[in-house]
Design an enzyme around this catalytic site. Structure first.
Site, PDB file in Angstrom:
ATOM      1  N   ASP A   9     -16.767  -2.879   0.627  1.00 52.94           N
ATOM      2  CA  ASP A   9     -17.064  -4.299   0.876  1.00 52.94           C
ATOM      3  C   ASP A   9     -15.836  -5.027   1.432  1.00 52.94           C
ATOM      4  O   ASP A   9     -15.960  -6.127   1.969  1.00 52.94           O
ATOM      5  CB  ASP A   9     -17.498  -4.997  -0.433  1.00 52.94           C
ATOM      6  CG  ASP A   9     -18.933  -4.669  -0.822  1.00 52.94           C
ATOM      7  OD1 ASP A   9     -19.728  -4.280   0.060  1.00 52.94           O
ATOM      8  OD2 ASP A   9     -19.265  -4.802  -2.019  1.00 52.94           O
ATOM      9  N   TYR A  12     -23.821 -11.434   4.301  1.00 50.32           N
ATOM     10  CA  TYR A  12     -23.386 -11.729   2.943  1.00 50.32           C
ATOM     11  C   TYR A  12     -22.835 -13.156   2.917  1.00 50.32           C
ATOM     12  O   TYR A  12     -22.169 -13.586   3.850  1.00 50.32           O
ATOM     13  CB  TYR A  12     -22.316 -10.739   2.495  1.00 50.32           C
ATOM     14  CG  TYR A  12     -21.864 -10.944   1.069  1.00 50.32           C
ATOM     15  CD1 TYR A  12     -22.472 -10.257   0.024  1.00 50.32           C
ATOM     16  CD2 TYR A  12     -20.855 -11.848   0.762  1.00 50.32           C
ATOM     17  CE1 TYR A  12     -22.077 -10.457  -1.288  1.00 50.32           C
ATOM     18  CE2 TYR A  12     -20.458 -12.057  -0.542  1.00 50.32           C
ATOM     19  CZ  TYR A  12     -21.067 -11.357  -1.563  1.00 50.32           C
ATOM     20  OH  TYR A  12     -20.672 -11.552  -2.861  1.00 50.32           O
ATOM     21  N   SER A  30      12.195 -16.684  -4.050  1.00 52.61           N
ATOM     22  CA  SER A  30      11.927 -15.338  -4.571  1.00 52.61           C
ATOM     23  C   SER A  30      12.833 -14.295  -3.924  1.00 52.61           C
ATOM     24  O   SER A  30      13.122 -14.377  -2.722  1.00 52.61           O
ATOM     25  CB  SER A  30      10.467 -14.977  -4.274  1.00 52.61           C
ATOM     26  OG  SER A  30      10.267 -13.585  -4.383  1.00 52.61           O
ATOM     27  N   SER A  31      13.263 -13.298  -4.712  1.00 54.99           N
ATOM     28  CA  SER A  31      14.113 -12.241  -4.171  1.00 54.99           C
ATOM     29  C   SER A  31      13.395 -11.426  -3.090  1.00 54.99           C
ATOM     30  O   SER A  31      14.027 -10.722  -2.323  1.00 54.99           O
ATOM     31  CB  SER A  31      14.596 -11.325  -5.310  1.00 54.99           C
ATOM     32  OG  SER A  31      13.492 -10.790  -6.006  1.00 54.99           O
ATOM     33  N   ASP A  32      12.066 -11.542  -3.037  1.00 49.95           N
ATOM     34  CA  ASP A  32      11.297 -10.803  -2.026  1.00 49.95           C
ATOM     35  C   ASP A  32      11.027 -11.638  -0.765  1.00 49.95           C
ATOM     36  O   ASP A  32      10.212 -11.242   0.075  1.00 49.95           O
ATOM     37  CB  ASP A  32       9.969 -10.338  -2.633  1.00 49.95           C
ATOM     38  CG  ASP A  32      10.174  -9.358  -3.774  1.00 49.95           C
ATOM     39  OD1 ASP A  32      10.925  -8.385  -3.585  1.00 49.95           O
ATOM     40  OD2 ASP A  32       9.596  -9.568  -4.853  1.00 49.95           O
ATOM     41  N   HIS A  80       2.595 -10.736  -3.820  1.00 48.24           N
ATOM     42  CA  HIS A  80       3.198  -9.524  -4.389  1.00 48.24           C
ATOM     43  C   HIS A  80       3.102  -9.594  -5.899  1.00 48.24           C
ATOM     44  O   HIS A  80       3.460 -10.608  -6.501  1.00 48.24           O
ATOM     45  CB  HIS A  80       4.661  -9.416  -3.964  1.00 48.24           C
ATOM     46  CG  HIS A  80       5.408  -8.333  -4.678  1.00 48.24           C
ATOM     47  ND1 HIS A  80       4.973  -7.025  -4.699  1.00 48.24           N
ATOM     48  CD2 HIS A  80       6.551  -8.352  -5.416  1.00 48.24           C
ATOM     49  CE1 HIS A  80       5.825  -6.284  -5.417  1.00 48.24           C
ATOM     50  NE2 HIS A  80       6.781  -7.076  -5.866  1.00 48.24           N
ATOM     51  N   HIS A  91       6.965   1.195  -6.342  1.00 54.18           N
ATOM     52  CA  HIS A  91       7.193  -0.238  -6.580  1.00 54.18           C
ATOM     53  C   HIS A  91       5.864  -0.912  -6.954  1.00 54.18           C
ATOM     54  O   HIS A  91       5.538  -0.966  -8.130  1.00 54.18           O
ATOM     55  CB  HIS A  91       7.840  -0.858  -5.335  1.00 54.18           C
ATOM     56  CG  HIS A  91       8.267  -2.272  -5.496  1.00 54.18           C
ATOM     57  ND1 HIS A  91       9.163  -2.886  -4.657  1.00 54.18           N
ATOM     58  CD2 HIS A  91       7.905  -3.222  -6.394  1.00 54.18           C
ATOM     59  CE1 HIS A  91       9.339  -4.146  -5.046  1.00 54.18           C
ATOM     60  NE2 HIS A  91       8.594  -4.366  -6.091  1.00 54.18           N
ATOM     61  N   SER A 140      12.752 -17.966  -7.416  1.00 56.14           N
ATOM     62  CA  SER A 140      13.024 -16.705  -8.114  1.00 56.14           C
ATOM     63  C   SER A 140      13.173 -16.884  -9.627  1.00 56.14           C
ATOM     64  O   SER A 140      13.864 -17.798 -10.086  1.00 56.14           O
ATOM     65  CB  SER A 140      14.317 -16.097  -7.553  1.00 56.14           C
ATOM     66  OG  SER A 140      14.581 -14.840  -8.131  1.00 56.14           O
ATOM     67  N   GLY A 141      12.485 -16.035 -10.388  1.00 56.59           N
ATOM     68  CA  GLY A 141      12.726 -15.934 -11.834  1.00 56.59           C
ATOM     69  C   GLY A 141      12.269 -17.094 -12.689  1.00 56.59           C
ATOM     70  O   GLY A 141      12.632 -17.165 -13.867  1.00 56.59           O
ATOM     71  N   HIS A 189       3.109  -6.978  -9.783  1.00 54.73           N
ATOM     72  CA  HIS A 189       3.293  -5.672 -10.432  1.00 54.73           C
ATOM     73  C   HIS A 189       2.059  -5.393 -11.296  1.00 54.73           C
ATOM     74  O   HIS A 189       2.181  -4.958 -12.438  1.00 54.73           O
ATOM     75  CB  HIS A 189       4.564  -5.657 -11.272  1.00 54.73           C
ATOM     76  CG  HIS A 189       5.822  -5.559 -10.464  1.00 54.73           C
ATOM     77  ND1 HIS A 189       6.877  -4.754 -10.798  1.00 54.73           N
ATOM     78  CD2 HIS A 189       6.182  -6.154  -9.294  1.00 54.73           C
ATOM     79  CE1 HIS A 189       7.848  -4.877  -9.898  1.00 54.73           C
ATOM     80  NE2 HIS A 189       7.449  -5.728  -8.979  1.00 54.73           N
ATOM     81  N   GLY A 224       5.958 -11.420  -9.990  1.00 52.16           N
ATOM     82  CA  GLY A 224       5.041 -11.635  -8.884  1.00 52.16           C
ATOM     83  C   GLY A 224       5.441 -12.868  -8.103  1.00 52.16           C
ATOM     84  O   GLY A 224       6.196 -13.712  -8.611  1.00 52.16           O
ATOM     85  N   ASN A 225       4.970 -12.981  -6.870  1.00 49.74           N
ATOM     86  CA  ASN A 225       5.242 -14.167  -6.071  1.00 49.74           C
ATOM     87  C   ASN A 225       4.227 -14.270  -4.948  1.00 49.74           C
ATOM     88  O   ASN A 225       3.767 -13.274  -4.417  1.00 49.74           O
ATOM     89  CB  ASN A 225       6.679 -14.142  -5.505  1.00 49.74           C
ATOM     90  CG  ASN A 225       7.025 -12.801  -4.874  1.00 49.74           C
ATOM     91  OD1 ASN A 225       6.540 -12.471  -3.798  1.00 49.74           O
ATOM     92  ND2 ASN A 225       7.848 -12.004  -5.559  1.00 49.74           N
TER      93      ASN A 225
END
Lengths: 235, 235, 235, 235
Positions: free
Chosen positions: D121, D230, D75-77, D96, D172, D46-47, D98, D29-30
């Site tokens: 909502d 709200y 990050s690779s993304d 992002h 993905h 990344s990683g 998973h 995730g990132n």
């Protein structure tokens, strides 16, 4: 000093039990505690995260929806709470959550069948799912009519609010109640477990049937009947 | 000072393991530990929340259901425990829970098939689900007859209580037992995991079949057979 | 002082990661770490609860199953570990668990299809499920033959153990491996998540298909290919 | 001292919320936080495992993918984040993950239907699942084209990124966004819960239908409409 200090504290503690019991994410829930004699109830303020909530933030509202004490705006569902307190004598707490399994049955528009004694230990009927209300009511005084929706559902299905302390609002989620806010929260936790077990039961056996009437009655009576023998005398 | 201090402590600790292992919500479970020589067992008091439970609260009862020591009312399921201690020589602990997956199989009225070595490491048979008892027995001495229901189920299916230390009561939930209360609790945790895995197995492959007899026997024997080689010699 | 102190510590820490990652209940798992040059590996002792485990309890065994150091009996699965270390050059750690979702696929006797990039980030193939072995092999040197069963499965499906670092033993559960014990444990955790996601994918869409070859290759290569650009240079 | 200290701190804290909310395992995730005026954003390196992550590790990148500050590889993304910041004015954070249920719908290549008010909502539409991109785009500037894939999906389905702050990338997983990184993370958590409830709803009732338009609009408007009531005024 507030006249409602104790009422607000009880309401606050019941609200704080929701995240602890994994019944809410973020602010998706609210609990109220009523003082029937005073004709008021304390309720969570709208949209405040549980980790920031303080007892003094609770808002005190009367059964006609007028704020009696508190600086914040009460929960957007306040009208539903007031509606039920006004009509159902003897209930002292109401809880609304978006707990995962109860919501999923509500979204499926299905009553939760009574499959076992975990359910029968609490009441003898399927947990009702109230059908969505008419479009004009949704556009009108929506939260007030949600109270009416619950009342109509109990009338249609001939249910007693004193026995069945829980309901699913179709496409929305559960409301529960009880003698006080802690009991309402207890009922929300029990409902979530009943909802999860009923889901799994149907996955294992799509033809699963409700348990037999004699067993329902036995388990309900040993906890709630005249000769109840569950728990301690003083409980 | 109590003659049963150690018995009550062992019973208390086994009960306290239930919430830690996520096998109970609220008070939906009870564990007992027996002293066969003395003809008594200690059991959880009825309806007391685990967070308030103390070792001295445990109630000591004889196999005929007479309270020997303790001020509180024992678990409502006490008669079932006593029935089993009286008939099954060598068991020293019994555990009853409403754990989610085991209850769901019980509500589905299905035996749990033996799908893998996790199950075969513990016994060689499907976990039996005892059918609900007759209406007149439910109306009578229900908890005592629950013990009879378990006995009848084991006779019908030709099961040994020394090998299969777990059963599902149809529409209710699991009972487990063992040499002591800790072993009974261990069996409840293992049963819950077996129940969960069997549920998932059938979801992935509705045509899944029990594992073959040779593999069942191999895994059972390496833990429990004459030439068992699992664990340490002293275990 | 032990020659294998560091080996045992690495093995111990990898074992202790299993309960932290929710990959085991009780003692249902074991991890080993090998020293290829010395021709030995350290492995968890059989049947010892994780909460009691100490680094000095790890048992050092050679690839022919002879205990080199340690007072306890090594894991009952030790022969499987030794078999794989002997045949698969370059692997330095092996992990075996009974994690819930991986076991469920193993009990369903199904390979886990490659449905998404979470899977393709780790390898390009379905996770293989090795069919149960023949009865005579089960009755014989069972744990040794479990190693053979894995080898045969990889040969039959033309898989590389250097790419696919995980396998399901039919009706049993997963084995994973890697450059060291920590990587093997990492693979067990990843496998459990892949198994859970694949299960849910098929529940949502029973006609779900593997992702396309170009997307599998892209994700695998960006982590493991010649021009990999995931992570830091030094990783 | 860094010009981007505050930007990096905000990015770091949003990233650290992911493991706390159970939205990531390991490094899957990132999150990024943008400074639109400066034309840059901070993003996770990344990683790097979350338990080792420090605020000063965040990498600052401009919208053309040039590193402005930071020693680590982003990050690779990162290209996907930059693409969206460049095109969607007013978004200040992107997330992002998973996460299990959102990924499972993505792997099933299914939009998540709007079954209840928990969903309404937040927005009024099914959560879109973008179909996998063409092979030549995958082989090319894949992460940049993932941004294009999201844009195309929103255009095809006539969705507003200001209303629907979440998308599933087919095979993905999810991307979410919002006014800042914390809101993007909030949306990831909400999406995961919506995905889980929708999955359960269809398991309980395979014929479940979206809730009616009037109820969708009522719930969306009471939180986001002109007369929203709200939360607190200042929220």
């Amino acid at each position: 000093m507030s006249t409602y200090k104790e009422l607000k504290r009880a309401c606050f503690e019941a609200n704080m039990a929701l995240p602890k019991l994994n019944l809410v994410v973020y602010t998706f829930g609210n609990v109220s505690q009523a003082d029937a004699d005073a004709g008021v109830f304390a309720i969570k303020p709208s949209g405040i995260p549980y980790e920031e909530l303080k007892a003094e933030d609770m808002v005190v509202v009367d059964f006609e929806n007028q704020v009696v004490e508190g600086k914040m705006r009460p929960s957007s569902d306040t009208r539903t709470h007031g509606f039920l307190y006004q009509r159902w004598k003897g209930i002292g707490g109401i809880c609304h959550t978006h707990s995962t399994y109860a919501v999923s049955w509500a979204q499926a528009l299905r009553d939760i069948p009574i499959f076992g004694t975990t359910h029968a230990d609490h009441n003898t009927r399927a947990i009702p799912c109230a059908p969505p209300m008419a479009d004009d009511l949704i556009a009108g005084d929506y939260e007030y009519m949600t109270g009416q929706q619950i009342l109509d559902c109990f009338q249609d299905k001939q249910l007693s609010y004193q026995e069945v302390e829980m309901v699913l609002i179709g496409n929305h989620g559960p409301f529960t109640w009880g003698k006080d806010a802690q009991k309402a929260v207890y009922n929300s936790r029990v409902l979530e477990e009943i909802a999860r077990m009923a889901y799994l039961t149907l996955q294992i056996n799509p033809d699963a049937r409700p348990l037999k009437a004699s067993l329902i009655q036995k388990h309900y009576d040993r906890k709630h009947g005249a000769g109840a023998y569950y728990g301690q005398e003083s409980c």
